[in-house]
Design an enzyme around this catalytic site. Structure first.
Site, PDB file in Angstrom:
ATOM      1  N   THR A 129      11.098   1.428  -9.961  1.00 19.21           N
ATOM      2  CA  THR A 129      10.264   1.034 -11.107  1.00 19.21           C
ATOM      3  C   THR A 129       9.376   2.172 -11.607  1.00 19.21           C
ATOM      4  OG1 THR A 129       8.542   0.204  -9.623  1.00 19.21           O
ATOM      5  CG2 THR A 129      10.204  -1.372 -10.365  1.00 19.21           C
ATOM      6  N   SER A 157       4.821  -4.740 -11.360  1.00 16.35           N
ATOM      7  CA  SER A 157       6.222  -4.577 -10.959  1.00 16.35           C
ATOM      8  C   SER A 157       6.529  -5.253  -9.635  1.00 16.35           C
ATOM      9  CB  SER A 157       6.530  -3.078 -10.830  1.00 16.35           C
ATOM     10  OG  SER A 157       5.660  -2.486  -9.857  1.00 16.35           O
ATOM     11  N   GLY A 209       6.896  11.088  -2.659  1.00 11.92           N
ATOM     12  CA  GLY A 209       8.192  11.487  -2.140  1.00 11.92           C
ATOM     13  C   GLY A 209       8.358  12.971  -1.907  1.00 11.92           C
ATOM     14  N   TYR A 228      -5.473   0.319 -19.867  1.00 15.90           N
ATOM     15  CA  TYR A 228      -4.017   0.292 -19.935  1.00 15.90           C
ATOM     16  C   TYR A 228      -3.609   0.202 -21.396  1.00 15.90           C
ATOM     17  CZ  TYR A 228       0.530  -0.753 -17.743  1.00 15.90           C
ATOM     18  OH  TYR A 228       1.830  -0.698 -17.283  1.00 15.90           O
TER      19      TYR A 228
END
Length: 609
Positions: A170, A235, A300, A509
């Protein structure tokens, strides 16, 4: 469905071959989408959401009137590319020979590789619909234990391969994109089989959970035992615990349960240097810099998060929704600030500007009866005529209260009392629930926009309270100005909401959409507009990101955000823990090639008009 899951109408376990259940070129489940019935009524397919199965008679007029879309102009997506049309795999034979000696599941299937080559930014979906990725992973592996993750990372390091961890897919930061110049074999390490709760400690209210579990499944399993984490990002159905940690995620009920860094007690990460974890489970420790904070937000680049121990809480006995209407957005911001100052925010509190409020009205389903229509008319008459609210200025806050029934009722009374001080009117529990639930279906609307030459994206920031209103105004003006200068021929859509609140500020947002009909290079133009908005956010005192992260899409701003010494510290950790750059996603740290920092992965695709 557990009592703690307010989202989907039915629970579904996502399989290893995700494209059997999920869209390959859009958001979410294959059976769920917004579509126009002929050229008039919009309907929502499937049965997973509260809005599913409903017809939306007002959406077409909003679509045409606000964004200038036309039912006569439809942009048809290309069919899924065949295996021989996708990039050929780079195979490291020695790695593959060694992998086959293990019991680890893997796939070299081209469509399995493609599915894990991207996240869900507008650029990536544009490529799926109209173009082709230049580079995708060369193999997908599915470890089922920490030991298997360690095997994969060790083999990748020994054989000079690259690894990109994959959670729920996502990402909205280009984080999963394979670097085009990566000539080594790229391994997509899919964590979906690391999906178990390893243990629950009811005395200390903690749970050790594998990283590949998605939010919906996590809350379902905990709910069966009477517990929850309370972490609900938009999500939640698809994003995973490992992804939350890797991006420093935030959920809609942060005010009550905390952000992911507040929930995290312990974690285990497999790196090329070895497996990293603390030696004790304690509520707080003063042992120098917290090694967890090297991993939180690492996206990551350091290793694979295999499990995390989180704080859990008993399921709330009572949940109530609510909403408040305000005559102006400024009144709403003052209300939010006061709620934060008094430290009495409910589990979720979100202030929608007039554009989002009006959009919510366009998503109303067919009126069930003449009586309901009459009642709605009376409500509108009361608000706009008697109370003097201007329809073009009204905004609304949606509320979620959780806890014991008595505490929830007391909390409600306090919040509505504060709202009254700032000219707020209670707008009903049903509107609050609909507003909250809409969050989970709204991503599907972007797919509908694609069909009619409309491209859209969301981006977020955080800002001090004294900058919130001005930042929103400045960014909206910037979007309007740069869109006009770029040659956008139709009205743009820009809206904002103030979400998670803090003592010193709030999260903001934004949603932004343009009708790109007539533009031959829409992705390039769109990204130039959004980059200008990001410059404006930073100039107006906002952060680079509140919870989406950096990835590759925002790394160009890292220097001015944390400075060269800050980037140097990140590089030093990276160089120590991953000297061969096995985890070669290229996230966070700006590329030494300045042009590469600016490039959209879809910049080479021209619009088919």
């Amino acid at each position: 469905m557990s009592s703690n899951d307010p989202r989907a109408a039915k629970q579904t376990i996502i399989p290893k071959r995700r494209q059997d259940l999920l869209k390959w070129n859009g958001w979410g489940y294959k059976d769920s989408k917004f579509q126009f019935d002929g050229q008039s009524m919009c309907e929502v397919t499937g049965d997973r959401y509260k809005i599913s199965g409903q017809k939306l008679p007002l959406l077409k007029d909003w679509f045409i009137g606000v964004i200038g879309a036309s039912m006569e102009r439809k942009s048809l997506a290309q069919p899924e590319l065949s295996a021989d049309q996708l990039p050929k795999a780079i195979i490291n034979e020695q790695f593959l020979i060694s992998l086959k000696k293990t019991s680890i599941s893997y796939s070299e299937d081209a469509h399995d590789r493609l599915f894990r080559a991207h996240g869900h930014t507008m650029d990536e979906l544009f490529i799926l619909r109209y173009g082709k990725f230049e580079r995708i992973p060369d193999i997908v592996v599915w470890p089922e234990s920490q030991e298997q993750v360690e095997q994969i990372v060790s083999l990748a390091s020994e054989n000079n391969c690259a690894v990109i961890p994959y959670g729920g897919g996502t990402s909205v930061t280009w984080a999963l994109l394979c670097p085009k110049n990566e000539n080594r074999m790229i391994i997509s390490l899919d964590t979906c089989m690391l999906n178990k709760i390893l243990w629950i400690d009811e005395n200390n209210l903690t749970a050790r959970i594998q990283s590949g579990i998605n939010g919906q499944e996590l809350e379902r399993q905990l709910g069966e035992k009477g517990y929850c984490t309370g972490h609900e990002p938009d999500s939640m159905e698809f994003s995973t615990l490992g992804g939350w940690v890797a991006t420093r995620a935030s959920g809609m009920k942060k005010n009550q349960y905390g952000n992911i860094e507040d929930l995290l007690v312990h974690l285990t990460i497999v790196t090329p240097k070895g497996t990293l974890s603390k030696n004790c489970l304690v509520p707080r420790i003063s042992n120098g810099p917290d090694i967890h904070h090297f991993v939180l937000g690492s996206e990551g680049t350091l290793g694979v998060i295999v499990d995390a121990t989180l704080k859990i809480r008993p399921l709330p006995k009572c949940r109530k929704y609510g909403s408040v209407a305000f005559p102006t957005f400024e009144d709403g911001v003052k209300f939010m600030r006061e709620v934060a100052r008094l430290k009495c925010a409910p589990a979720s509190i979100r202030l929608l500007d007039n554009e989002q409020f009006s959009f919510g009205q366009a998503l109303k389903s067919e009126t069930s009866s003449m009586l309901q229509s009459f009642v709605d008319g009376l409500k509108k008459f009361y608000v706009t005529k008697i109370k003097g609210f201007e329809p073009s200025q009204i905004c609304a806050a949606t509320l979620v209260f959780e806890g014991d029934k008595e505490d929830v009722l007391a909390h409600e009374n306090k919040i509505y009392s504060i709202a009254k001080q700032f000219n707020g009117l209670p707008a009903g529990e049903e509107n609050g629930e609909k507003g909250y639930m809409l969050t989970f279906a709204i991503a599907y609307l972007r797919d509908l926009g694609f069909d009619y030459y409309v491209i859209a994206e969301s981006f977020e920031t955080s800002a001090p309270w004294d900058r919130v209103s001005d930042l929103i105004k400045n960014v909206k003006k910037c979007l309007e100005r740069t869109s006009k200068n770029a040659g956008v021929q139709y009205p743009i859509y820009s809206s904002a909401r103030v979400t998670q609140v803090y003592d010193a500020g709030a999260c903001i947002y934004f949603y932004f959409a343009i009708n790109y009909y007539g533009l031959s290079d829409p992705v390039k133009i769109y990204n130039e507009i959004e980059a200008a908005a990001r410059d404006e956010i930073i100039a107006s005192g906002g952060s680079l990101s509140h919870h989406h992260g950096v990835g590759k899409i925002r790394r160009r701003w890292m220097n001015q955000t944390i400075g060269e010494h800050g980037i140097g510290m990140i590089k030093a950790v990276k160089d120590y823990i991953d000297p061969k750059n096995v985890f070669a996603s290229g996230n966070i740290i700006p590329s030494e090639n300045a042009d590469e920092n600016e490039q959209s992965p879809a910049q080479h695709i021209k619009a088919k008009l």
